[in-house]
Write a protein that holds these residues in place. Sequence first.
Motif, PDB file in Angstrom:
ATOM      1  N   LYS A 124       0.812  -1.222   0.000  1.00  0.00           N
ATOM      2  CA  LYS A 124       0.000   0.000   0.000  1.00  0.00           C
ATOM      3  C   LYS A 124       0.846   1.274   0.000  1.00  0.00           C
ATOM      4  CE  LYS A 124      -3.972   2.027   2.386  1.00  0.00           C
ATOM      5  NZ  LYS A 124      -3.887   2.769   3.635  1.00  0.00           N
ATOM      6  N   ARG A 125       1.866   1.319   0.857  1.00  0.00           N
ATOM      7  CA  ARG A 125       2.682   2.535   0.954  1.00  0.00           C
ATOM      8  C   ARG A 125       3.365   2.856  -0.367  1.00  0.00           C
ATOM      9  NH1 ARG A 125       4.317   5.190   5.526  1.00  0.00           N
ATOM     10  NH2 ARG A 125       5.253   6.574   3.991  1.00  0.00           N
ATOM     11  N   GLU A 126       3.891   1.792  -0.977  1.00  0.00           N
ATOM     12  CA  GLU A 126       4.584   1.980  -2.254  1.00  0.00           C
ATOM     13  C   GLU A 126       3.584   2.436  -3.328  1.00  0.00           C
ATOM     14  OE1 GLU A 126       6.897  -1.483  -3.269  1.00  0.00           O
ATOM     15  OE2 GLU A 126       7.081  -0.774  -5.349  1.00  0.00           O
ATOM     16  N   ALA A 127       2.401   1.823  -3.318  1.00  0.00           N
ATOM     17  CA  ALA A 127       1.361   2.200  -4.296  1.00  0.00           C
ATOM     18  C   ALA A 127       0.980   3.662  -4.110  1.00  0.00           C
ATOM     19  CB  ALA A 127       0.146   1.296  -4.142  1.00  0.00           C
ATOM     20  N   GLU A 128       0.949   4.110  -2.850  1.00  0.00           N
ATOM     21  CA  GLU A 128       0.602   5.511  -2.599  1.00  0.00           C
ATOM     22  C   GLU A 128       1.702   6.449  -3.095  1.00  0.00           C
ATOM     23  OE1 GLU A 128      -2.414   4.905   1.192  1.00  0.00           O
ATOM     24  OE2 GLU A 128      -0.360   5.563   1.581  1.00  0.00           O
ATOM     25  N   ASP A 129       2.948   6.037  -2.911  1.00  0.00           N
ATOM     26  CA  ASP A 129       4.058   6.860  -3.423  1.00  0.00           C
ATOM     27  C   ASP A 129       3.985   6.985  -4.941  1.00  0.00           C
ATOM     28  OD1 ASP A 129       4.987   7.227  -0.895  1.00  0.00           O
ATOM     29  OD2 ASP A 129       6.605   5.730  -1.038  1.00  0.00           O
ATOM     30  N   ILE A 130       3.717   5.857  -5.581  1.00  0.00           N
ATOM     31  CA  ILE A 130       3.614   5.869  -7.048  1.00  0.00           C
ATOM     32  C   ILE A 130       2.446   6.760  -7.469  1.00  0.00           C
ATOM     33  CG2 ILE A 130       3.091   4.443  -9.081  1.00  0.00           C
ATOM     34  CD1 ILE A 130       4.511   2.100  -7.572  1.00  0.00           C
ATOM     35  N   ALA A 131       1.322   6.621  -6.772  1.00  0.00           N
ATOM     36  CA  ALA A 131       0.131   7.417  -7.112  1.00  0.00           C
ATOM     37  C   ALA A 131       0.430   8.910  -6.971  1.00  0.00           C
ATOM     38  CB  ALA A 131      -1.040   7.020  -6.219  1.00  0.00           C
ATOM     39  N   MET A 132       1.115   9.284  -5.884  1.00  0.00           N
ATOM     40  CA  MET A 132       1.427  10.704  -5.698  1.00  0.00           C
ATOM     41  C   MET A 132       2.359  11.202  -6.798  1.00  0.00           C
ATOM     42  SD  MET A 132      -0.477  11.794  -3.368  1.00  0.00           S
ATOM     43  CE  MET A 132       0.133  13.467  -3.457  1.00  0.00           C
ATOM     44  N   HIS A 133       3.286  10.352  -7.194  1.00  0.00           N
ATOM     45  CA  HIS A 133       4.195  10.713  -8.282  1.00  0.00           C
ATOM     46  C   HIS A 133       3.395  11.077  -9.543  1.00  0.00           C
ATOM     47  CE1 HIS A 133       7.550  10.432 -11.116  1.00  0.00           C
ATOM     48  NE2 HIS A 133       6.794   9.623 -11.827  1.00  0.00           N
ATOM     49  N   PHE A 134       2.416  10.231  -9.876  1.00  0.00           N
ATOM     50  CA  PHE A 134       1.665  10.502 -11.105  1.00  0.00           C
ATOM     51  C   PHE A 134       0.632  11.622 -10.916  1.00  0.00           C
ATOM     52  CE2 PHE A 134       3.427   6.318 -12.298  1.00  0.00           C
ATOM     53  CZ  PHE A 134       4.064   6.741 -13.455  1.00  0.00           C
ATOM     54  N   GLU A 136       1.265  14.192  -9.216  1.00  0.00           N
ATOM     55  CA  GLU A 136       2.096  15.377  -9.424  1.00  0.00           C
ATOM     56  C   GLU A 136       2.316  15.612 -10.910  1.00  0.00           C
ATOM     57  OE1 GLU A 136       5.526  14.911  -6.806  1.00  0.00           O
ATOM     58  OE2 GLU A 136       4.072  15.019  -5.153  1.00  0.00           O
ATOM     59  N   LYS A 137       2.555  14.539 -11.629  1.00  0.00           N
ATOM     60  CA  LYS A 137       2.748  14.657 -13.091  1.00  0.00           C
ATOM     61  C   LYS A 137       1.553  15.316 -13.766  1.00  0.00           C
ATOM     62  CE  LYS A 137       6.254  12.671 -15.053  1.00  0.00           C
ATOM     63  NZ  LYS A 137       7.196  11.668 -15.300  1.00  0.00           N
ATOM     64  N   VAL A 138       0.349  14.952 -13.346  1.00  0.00           N
ATOM     65  CA  VAL A 138      -0.833  15.544 -13.971  1.00  0.00           C
ATOM     66  C   VAL A 138      -1.268  16.814 -13.234  1.00  0.00           C
ATOM     67  CG1 VAL A 138      -1.577  13.318 -14.901  1.00  0.00           C
ATOM     68  CG2 VAL A 138      -2.564  14.124 -12.755  1.00  0.00           C
ATOM     69  N   LYS A 139      -0.411  17.230 -12.304  1.00  0.00           N
ATOM     70  CA  LYS A 139      -0.523  18.541 -11.658  1.00  0.00           C
ATOM     71  C   LYS A 139      -1.732  18.698 -10.732  1.00  0.00           C
ATOM     72  CE  LYS A 139       2.299  21.181 -14.841  1.00  0.00           C
ATOM     73  NZ  LYS A 139       2.714  20.266 -15.871  1.00  0.00           N
ATOM     74  N   ILE A 140      -2.091  17.608 -10.033  1.00  0.00           N
ATOM     75  CA  ILE A 140      -3.148  17.771  -9.022  1.00  0.00           C
ATOM     76  C   ILE A 140      -2.865  16.970  -7.748  1.00  0.00           C
ATOM     77  CG2 ILE A 140      -5.296  18.558 -10.106  1.00  0.00           C
ATOM     78  CD1 ILE A 140      -5.813  15.753 -10.974  1.00  0.00           C
ATOM     79  N   PRO A 141      -1.625  16.998  -7.239  1.00  0.00           N
ATOM     80  CA  PRO A 141      -1.363  16.219  -6.025  1.00  0.00           C
ATOM     81  C   PRO A 141      -2.209  16.707  -4.842  1.00  0.00           C
ATOM     82  CG  PRO A 141       0.439  17.752  -6.450  1.00  0.00           C
ATOM     83  CD  PRO A 141      -0.450  17.781  -7.661  1.00  0.00           C
ATOM     84  N   GLU A 142      -2.571  17.980  -4.865  1.00  0.00           N
ATOM     85  CA  GLU A 142      -3.314  18.546  -3.721  1.00  0.00           C
ATOM     86  C   GLU A 142      -4.750  18.017  -3.650  1.00  0.00           C
ATOM     87  OE1 GLU A 142      -2.418  20.156  -6.433  1.00  0.00           O
ATOM     88  OE2 GLU A 142      -4.249  21.084  -7.216  1.00  0.00           O
ATOM     89  N   GLN A 143      -5.186  17.293  -4.690  1.00  0.00           N
ATOM     90  CA  GLN A 143      -6.561  16.769  -4.690  1.00  0.00           C
ATOM     91  C   GLN A 143      -6.634  15.334  -4.158  1.00  0.00           C
ATOM     92  OE1 GLN A 143      -8.828  18.909  -5.480  1.00  0.00           O
ATOM     93  NE2 GLN A 143      -7.533  20.453  -6.463  1.00  0.00           N
ATOM     94  N   ALA A 144      -5.496  14.787  -3.713  1.00  0.00           N
ATOM     95  CA  ALA A 144      -5.410  13.352  -3.424  1.00  0.00           C
ATOM     96  C   ALA A 144      -6.473  12.831  -2.455  1.00  0.00           C
ATOM     97  CB  ALA A 144      -4.010  13.009  -2.894  1.00  0.00           C
ATOM     98  N   ASP A 145      -6.842  13.633  -1.483  1.00  0.00           N
ATOM     99  CA  ASP A 145      -7.778  13.140  -0.474  1.00  0.00           C
ATOM    100  C   ASP A 145      -9.230  13.504  -0.754  1.00  0.00           C
ATOM    101  OD1 ASP A 145      -5.739  11.942   0.969  1.00  0.00           O
ATOM    102  OD2 ASP A 145      -5.219  13.854   1.933  1.00  0.00           O
ATOM    103  N   LYS A 146      -9.473  14.140  -1.876  1.00  0.00           N
ATOM    104  CA  LYS A 146     -10.851  14.484  -2.229  1.00  0.00           C
ATOM    105  C   LYS A 146     -11.525  13.317  -2.954  1.00  0.00           C
ATOM    106  CE  LYS A 146     -10.294  19.472  -2.464  1.00  0.00           C
ATOM    107  NZ  LYS A 146     -10.194  20.588  -3.396  1.00  0.00           N
ATOM    108  N   TYR A 147     -12.826  13.460  -3.161  1.00  0.00           N
ATOM    109  CA  TYR A 147     -13.591  12.474  -3.917  1.00  0.00           C
ATOM    110  C   TYR A 147     -13.834  13.000  -5.329  1.00  0.00           C
ATOM    111  CZ  TYR A 147     -14.160   9.866   0.336  1.00  0.00           C
ATOM    112  OH  TYR A 147     -13.896   9.117   1.448  1.00  0.00           O
ATOM    113  N   PRO A 148     -14.010  12.108  -6.303  1.00  0.00           N
ATOM    114  CA  PRO A 148     -14.166  12.554  -7.695  1.00  0.00           C
ATOM    115  C   PRO A 148     -15.214  13.648  -7.861  1.00  0.00           C
ATOM    116  CG  PRO A 148     -13.883  10.184  -7.661  1.00  0.00           C
ATOM    117  CD  PRO A 148     -13.945  10.627  -6.216  1.00  0.00           C
ATOM    118  N   GLY A 149     -16.342  13.522  -7.154  1.00  0.00           N
ATOM    119  CA  GLY A 149     -17.416  14.506  -7.291  1.00  0.00           C
ATOM    120  C   GLY A 149     -17.021  15.914  -6.876  1.00  0.00           C
TER     121      GLY A 149
END
Length: 254
Positions: A124-134, A136-149
Amino acid sequence: MTEQPAALQISDEIAISIENMNKWYGAFHVLRDIDLTVYRGERIVIAGPSGSGKSTLIRCINALEEHQQGKIIVDGTLLSSDLKNIDRIRSEVGMVFQHFNLFPHLTILENCTLAPIWVRKIPKREAEDIAMHFLEKVKIPEQADKYPGQLSGGQQQRVAIARSLCMRPRIMLFDEPTSALDPEMIKEVLDTMVALAEEGMTMLCVTHEMGFARQVANRVIFMDQGQIVEQNEPEEFFNNPQSDRTKLFLSQIL
Ligand code: ADP
Ligand code: MG
């Protein structure tokens, strides 16, 4: 069908090879004699009128649709009814749809880690690191804890791209990724796709964004009535279309 120009063979490594492929929906012959070789690193735009079979074609590549005749080989794996092969191909191929298809009850981060954790068995931790990396790539790391809606359409589509990338695909398929977006959000999604192209991702994009095609594609494929009617480098495709059907299409959209 026009032959693939020699100049387009930018690498000898073949990402996708489709040979004499035919598909029917019941009695309806939706794809006819499709021959297509995609070399690694190519950025292909698939254009054509609505109903010409563009979605069906790219959905056949990762077995979201079954084809009845011909061969599809993705990254050296033959697409057959063998589930192991289908799994292998799907793990190499990311897909982004017109509607983002995010899981509404999961956060952005959870959307991005779900498949890596459960399919790839990444901790899980590694998957979260990878997710944050991407993210950041798509320029929305600050939205990580929000819901799609809670996100705009453009942001959701960028999450969908990041989510795909978290599976480390070697090939990305896009099916009209900006068609459901308000005009002001189209650019942010296209910018993400441009960045991906610049990194050398092999991409097949169904899109009506002809500016994107000119800027990014090394080849434009024109489909009509289930066939590849014409394909060429963007410059030639737009300035010197060969078939009447292509000319008509271009006159309607440009
Ligand atoms: P495009 O993406 O170019 O608009 P599609 O691949 O979605 O075209 O569809 C090609 C044709 O196949 C259309 O005539 C469409 O109505 C038909 N079609 C698409 N999906 C199905 C299906 N599941 N069953 C029957 N016909 C379908
Ligand atoms: Mg479509």
